[in-house]
Design a protein around this motif. Structure first.
Motif, PDB file in Angstrom:
ATOM      1  N   PRO A  13       0.794  -1.228   0.000  1.00  0.00           N
ATOM      2  CA  PRO A  13       0.000   0.000   0.000  1.00  0.00           C
ATOM      3  C   PRO A  13       0.826   1.279   0.000  1.00  0.00           C
ATOM      4  O   PRO A  13       0.291   2.358  -0.218  1.00  0.00           O
ATOM      5  N   ASP A  14       2.124   1.173   0.257  1.00  0.00           N
ATOM      6  CA  ASP A  14       2.954   2.369   0.384  1.00  0.00           C
ATOM      7  C   ASP A  14       4.187   2.312  -0.508  1.00  0.00           C
ATOM      8  O   ASP A  14       5.242   2.841  -0.164  1.00  0.00           O
ATOM      9  N   ARG A  15       4.049   1.665  -1.680  1.00  0.00           N
ATOM     10  CA  ARG A  15       5.204   1.489  -2.558  1.00  0.00           C
ATOM     11  C   ARG A  15       4.837   1.821  -4.009  1.00  0.00           C
ATOM     12  O   ARG A  15       3.707   1.629  -4.442  1.00  0.00           O
ATOM     13  N   LEU A  16       5.847   2.300  -4.735  1.00  0.00           N
ATOM     14  CA  LEU A  16       5.762   2.458  -6.174  1.00  0.00           C
ATOM     15  C   LEU A  16       6.498   1.299  -6.827  1.00  0.00           C
ATOM     16  O   LEU A  16       7.373   0.672  -6.203  1.00  0.00           O
ATOM     17  N   TYR A  17       6.207   1.038  -8.102  1.00  0.00           N
ATOM     18  CA  TYR A  17       6.923  -0.011  -8.812  1.00  0.00           C
ATOM     19  C   TYR A  17       7.930   0.640  -9.742  1.00  0.00           C
ATOM     20  O   TYR A  17       7.574   1.195 -10.787  1.00  0.00           O
ATOM     21  N   LEU A  18       9.203   0.588  -9.357  1.00  0.00           N
ATOM     22  CA  LEU A  18      10.286   1.221 -10.107  1.00  0.00           C
ATOM     23  C   LEU A  18      11.433   0.235 -10.296  1.00  0.00           C
ATOM     24  O   LEU A  18      11.880  -0.396  -9.328  1.00  0.00           O
ATOM     25  N   ASP A  19      11.881   0.117 -11.537  1.00  0.00           N
ATOM     26  CA  ASP A  19      13.078  -0.679 -11.830  1.00  0.00           C
ATOM     27  C   ASP A  19      12.962  -2.116 -11.337  1.00  0.00           C
ATOM     28  O   ASP A  19      13.925  -2.699 -10.836  1.00  0.00           O
ATOM     29  N   GLY A  20      11.758  -2.693 -11.470  1.00  0.00           N
ATOM     30  CA  GLY A  20      11.564  -4.078 -11.075  1.00  0.00           C
ATOM     31  C   GLY A  20      11.455  -4.305  -9.587  1.00  0.00           C
ATOM     32  O   GLY A  20      11.536  -5.455  -9.136  1.00  0.00           O
ATOM     33  N   ARG A  21      11.262  -3.225  -8.810  1.00  0.00           N
ATOM     34  CA  ARG A  21      11.172  -3.366  -7.351  1.00  0.00           C
ATOM     35  C   ARG A  21      10.040  -2.494  -6.823  1.00  0.00           C
ATOM     36  O   ARG A  21       9.707  -1.449  -7.393  1.00  0.00           O
ATOM     37  N   TRP A  22       9.479  -2.922  -5.688  1.00  0.00           N
ATOM     38  CA  TRP A  22       8.523  -2.077  -4.963  1.00  0.00           C
ATOM     39  C   TRP A  22       9.328  -1.135  -4.084  1.00  0.00           C
ATOM     40  O   TRP A  22      10.064  -1.561  -3.196  1.00  0.00           O
ATOM     41  N   THR A  23       9.201   0.159  -4.369  1.00  0.00           N
ATOM     42  CA  THR A  23      10.087   1.175  -3.818  1.00  0.00           C
ATOM     43  C   THR A  23       9.294   2.218  -3.042  1.00  0.00           C
ATOM     44  O   THR A  23       8.230   2.664  -3.490  1.00  0.00           O
ATOM     45  N   ALA A  24       9.819   2.641  -1.895  1.00  0.00           N
ATOM     46  CA  ALA A  24       9.171   3.696  -1.120  1.00  0.00           C
ATOM     47  C   ALA A  24       9.234   5.017  -1.878  1.00  0.00           C
ATOM     48  O   ALA A  24      10.282   5.367  -2.436  1.00  0.00           O
ATOM     49  N   PRO A  25       8.139   5.776  -1.919  1.00  0.00           N
ATOM     50  CA  PRO A  25       8.146   7.056  -2.637  1.00  0.00           C
ATOM     51  C   PRO A  25       8.879   8.132  -1.857  1.00  0.00           C
ATOM     52  O   PRO A  25       9.115   8.003  -0.647  1.00  0.00           O
ATOM     53  N   GLU A  61      15.504   4.195 -18.993  1.00  0.00           N
ATOM     54  CA  GLU A  61      16.639   4.460 -19.896  1.00  0.00           C
ATOM     55  C   GLU A  61      17.684   3.349 -19.785  1.00  0.00           C
ATOM     56  O   GLU A  61      18.266   2.938 -20.796  1.00  0.00           O
ATOM     57  N   ARG A  62      17.917   2.880 -18.565  1.00  0.00           N
ATOM     58  CA  ARG A  62      18.885   1.793 -18.399  1.00  0.00           C
ATOM     59  C   ARG A  62      18.383   0.502 -19.060  1.00  0.00           C
ATOM     60  O   ARG A  62      19.173  -0.290 -19.583  1.00  0.00           O
ATOM     61  N   ALA A  63      17.085   0.294 -19.019  1.00  0.00           N
ATOM     62  CA  ALA A  63      16.518  -0.933 -19.574  1.00  0.00           C
ATOM     63  C   ALA A  63      16.422  -0.895 -21.092  1.00  0.00           C
ATOM     64  O   ALA A  63      16.336  -1.954 -21.742  1.00  0.00           O
ATOM     65  N   PHE A  64      16.431   0.294 -21.664  1.00  0.00           N
ATOM     66  CA  PHE A  64      16.143   0.447 -23.090  1.00  0.00           C
ATOM     67  C   PHE A  64      17.078  -0.333 -24.010  1.00  0.00           C
ATOM     68  O   PHE A  64      16.601  -1.058 -24.906  1.00  0.00           O
ATOM     69  N   PRO A  65      18.408  -0.245 -23.864  1.00  0.00           N
ATOM     70  CA  PRO A  65      19.275  -0.929 -24.831  1.00  0.00           C
ATOM     71  C   PRO A  65      19.018  -2.438 -24.903  1.00  0.00           C
ATOM     72  O   PRO A  65      18.912  -2.999 -26.005  1.00  0.00           O
ATOM     73  N   ALA A  66      18.910  -3.078 -23.758  1.00  0.00           N
ATOM     74  CA  ALA A  66      18.716  -4.537 -23.764  1.00  0.00           C
ATOM     75  C   ALA A  66      17.340  -4.909 -24.296  1.00  0.00           C
ATOM     76  O   ALA A  66      17.195  -5.893 -25.038  1.00  0.00           O
ATOM     77  N   TRP A  67      16.317  -4.139 -23.928  1.00  0.00           N
ATOM     78  CA  TRP A  67      14.960  -4.444 -24.375  1.00  0.00           C
ATOM     79  C   TRP A  67      14.837  -4.235 -25.892  1.00  0.00           C
ATOM     80  O   TRP A  67      14.267  -5.055 -26.602  1.00  0.00           O
ATOM     81  N   ALA A  68      15.405  -3.152 -26.389  1.00  0.00           N
ATOM     82  CA  ALA A  68      15.338  -2.870 -27.824  1.00  0.00           C
ATOM     83  C   ALA A  68      16.114  -3.896 -28.638  1.00  0.00           C
ATOM     84  O   ALA A  68      15.792  -4.149 -29.809  1.00  0.00           O
ATOM     85  N   ALA A  69      17.133  -4.481 -28.029  1.00  0.00           N
ATOM     86  CA  ALA A  69      17.972  -5.443 -28.750  1.00  0.00           C
ATOM     87  C   ALA A  69      17.339  -6.824 -28.850  1.00  0.00           C
ATOM     88  O   ALA A  69      17.822  -7.664 -29.626  1.00  0.00           O
ATOM     89  N   GLY A 175       9.838  -2.116 -28.841  1.00  0.00           N
ATOM     90  CA  GLY A 175      11.156  -2.111 -28.210  1.00  0.00           C
ATOM     91  C   GLY A 175      11.349  -0.992 -27.216  1.00  0.00           C
ATOM     92  O   GLY A 175      12.498  -0.672 -26.857  1.00  0.00           O
ATOM     93  N   CYS A 176      10.235  -0.406 -26.721  1.00  0.00           N
ATOM     94  CA  CYS A 176      10.317   0.748 -25.825  1.00  0.00           C
ATOM     95  C   CYS A 176       9.905   0.398 -24.401  1.00  0.00           C
ATOM     96  O   CYS A 176       8.838  -0.193 -24.192  1.00  0.00           O
ATOM     97  N   PRO A 177      10.682   0.793 -23.398  1.00  0.00           N
ATOM     98  CA  PRO A 177      10.239   0.692 -22.012  1.00  0.00           C
ATOM     99  C   PRO A 177       9.191   1.782 -21.728  1.00  0.00           C
ATOM    100  O   PRO A 177       9.100   2.781 -22.451  1.00  0.00           O
ATOM    101  N   VAL A 178       8.434   1.611 -20.658  1.00  0.00           N
ATOM    102  CA  VAL A 178       7.331   2.515 -20.350  1.00  0.00           C
ATOM    103  C   VAL A 178       7.390   2.960 -18.900  1.00  0.00           C
ATOM    104  O   VAL A 178       7.623   2.156 -17.989  1.00  0.00           O
ATOM    105  N   GLY A 205      12.900  -2.380 -15.091  1.00  0.00           N
ATOM    106  CA  GLY A 205      12.943  -1.085 -15.746  1.00  0.00           C
ATOM    107  C   GLY A 205      12.105  -0.973 -16.995  1.00  0.00           C
ATOM    108  O   GLY A 205      11.886   0.134 -17.500  1.00  0.00           O
ATOM    109  N   VAL A 206      11.623  -2.090 -17.520  1.00  0.00           N
ATOM    110  CA  VAL A 206      10.822  -2.039 -18.747  1.00  0.00           C
ATOM    111  C   VAL A 206       9.430  -1.480 -18.453  1.00  0.00           C
ATOM    112  O   VAL A 206       8.832  -0.815 -19.295  1.00  0.00           O
ATOM    113  N   LEU A 207       8.919  -1.720 -17.249  1.00  0.00           N
ATOM    114  CA  LEU A 207       7.654  -1.121 -16.820  1.00  0.00           C
ATOM    115  C   LEU A 207       7.857  -0.501 -15.448  1.00  0.00           C
ATOM    116  O   LEU A 207       8.342  -1.160 -14.516  1.00  0.00           O
TER     117      LEU A 207
END
Length: 485
Positions: A13-25, A61-69, A175-178, A205-207
């Motif tokens: 209930p108190d987390r955002l989803y960033l870079d593949g992890r549930w992260t405190a805002p 941005e970090r996820a973009f090169p690998a995802w696009a490839a 091939g774009c992260p969001v 990082g892709v979502l």
């Protein structure tokens, strides 16, 4: 009504989803999510701030090169895995959408969840089609399609899961992260989607999901230099603001905005069927649908009959408990939105129209919630606000016309151009009139929605397209490689 949908139990209930992890805002004030059928608090989610948006964009941005490839088939594998995870929890997802939006559970199962599953399936199939992914040859040039980069997706509250999937499916396939900013009224569906994507093994990082208000989170996302493209669905006013901000840094924009769609019934059409299906379109999701056919155009000599048919058809939509499978009309999303809708109805009367059905006194089964019943407006001027402005509620305006020329003139006589319908004795006659309508989609004689056809509008309904092959290429840019002769 169930106190809490099952999927809420697995969402922090108190987390955002960033870079593949549930992260405190970085912020401390949460977003309260209301059950519109009762007016009670459903839950709280973390609100993002500008710093959280920045971290989300950096992760993308970090996820973009690998995802696009990745090869198209590998991205299709990820879409298939997400679809499988969603399908496994389809009943729970439908329950969650009904709880935060108030849409009837039967509609949530069939459309709010069923449609995004179809979108993921069709997008994956396109990626696996060698012809779709193959480079184009033009003379001695090879035309390549490169992913545009990080996409900022801003979605509305009326189809919270489908609108998110429509954007991420096309962007992921390209091939774009969001970085996704869902509406603050219905953020739970987007967070549940992130959880399921995580469980399905989506690369970090892709979502990324950053709930929050448009003025703070939305504008931070649109202004961020790391966001190559913004895909926005919402009101025309907000879309104009997004386009202006993105234009300051020449970022690409796709806008899917409002609508005031006309259903044109030509002489010789099955009037009873046309009116019934138009009413169904208008009242779908309590009228909170951008493609809703909210103007019914009928030749003057059958106008009175059409009004009677519309009144009768509207009576099938009685406000009820959205968790009841028999309910066809749930509440509006909020008290503020209900005031907006009833304000439109009051202005229609002030402007000289008459109400053949007035739904403003409707209430939920226990007297609670933000309900508005079906409303049928007659004797309105085609230039009046009720026939020009998007109401986004269960309100149908019935308008007469003298001949085909006037019908087309009225249908094209608003700033919008998102959808429409034509009913005729035969498909060729209907198609001829459909070609004259300035709108992005036209249904002929009740044809169903096609999730692989391009979806988008003309004029104040925006620009750019979602869904199908056009929805993928929207997130790509062209590169011409000249080969030696």
């Amino acid at each position: 009504m169930p106190a809490q949908p099952q999927l809420l139990d697995q969402l922090p209930p108190d987390r955002l989803y960033l870079d593949g992890r549930w992260t405190a805002p970085r912020t401390s004030t949460p977003i309260d999510v209301e059950d519109p059928a009762t007016g009670e608090l459903l839950g709280r989610v973390a609100a993002a701030g500008p710093e959280d948006v920045h971290e989300a964009v950096l992760a993308a941005e970090r996820a973009f090169p690998a995802w696009a490839a990745l090869e198209p088939g590998e991205r299709a594998d990820h879409l298939d895995a997400l679809r499988a995870a969603m399908a496994d929890r389809a009943a729970d997802l439908a329950e969650l959408v009904t709880a935060e939006l108030g849409t009837p559970i039967r509609f949530s199962r069939a459309v709010q969840v069923g449609l995004p599953l179809r979108v993921l399936e069709s997008t994956s199939a396109l990626l696996r089609d060698p012809g779709f992914a193959a480079p184009e040859r033009l003379g001695h040039s090879l035309v390549l399609r490169d992913p545009v980069g990080v996409v900022g997706g801003i979605t509305p509250w009326n189809y919270p899961l489908h609108q998110a999937v429509a954007k991420i499916a096309g962007a992921f396939a390209a091939g774009c992260p969001v970085v996704l900013k869902p509406s603050g009224l219905t953020p739970l569906s987007a967070l549940a989607l992130a959880d399921l994507a995580d469980r399905a093994g989506l690369l970090p990082g892709v979502l990324n999901v950053v709930p929050g208000g448009g003025r703070v989170v939305g504008e931070a996302l649109v202004r961020h230099p790391g966001v190559a493209m913004v895909s926005f669905t919402g009101s025309t006013t907000a879309g104009a603001r997004v386009a202006a901000l993105a234009g300051e840094r020449l970022a690409r924009v796709a806008l899917e905005l409002g609508g005031k769609s006309a259903s044109v019934v030509l002489p010789g059409a099955d009037l009873a069927r046309a009116v019934r299906r138009t009413v169904d379109s208008c009242l779908l999701n309590a009228g909170q649908t951008c493609t809703a056919q909210t103007r019914l155009l009928v030749r003057h000599d059958r106008y009175a009959e059409a009004v009677d048919l519309a009144v009768a058809a509207s009576q099938r939509y009685r406000p009820g408990d959205p968790t009841d499978p028999e309910t066809r009309l749930g509440p509006l999303v909020s008290a503020d939105h209900r005031r907006t809708v009833t304000g439109h109805i009051a202005r229609a009367v002030h402007d000289g129209a008459r109400l053949a059905v007035d739904g403003r006194d409707a209430a939920g089964p226990d007297g609670r919630g933000h309900y508005c019943g079906p409303t049928v407006v007659v004797d309105a001027d085609p230039a009046a606000a009720i026939a020009q402005q998007e109401v986004f509620g269960p309100v149908l305006t019935v308008l007469p016309y003298r001949d085909e020329e006037e019908a087309v003139h009225i249908a094209n006589g608003t700033p919008y151009g998102l959808a429409g319908a034509v009913w005729a004795e035969d498909d060729d006659t209907a198609t001829a009139v459909a070609r004259r309508l300035r709108t992005g989609q036209v249904d002929i004689n009740g044809a169903p929605f096609n999730p692989v056809a391009p979806f988008g509008g003309y004029g104040h309904s925006g620009y750019g397209r979602e869904l199908g092959p056009h929805g993928i290429t929207e997130f790509q840019q062209l590169k011409a490689v000249q080969l030696p002769l």
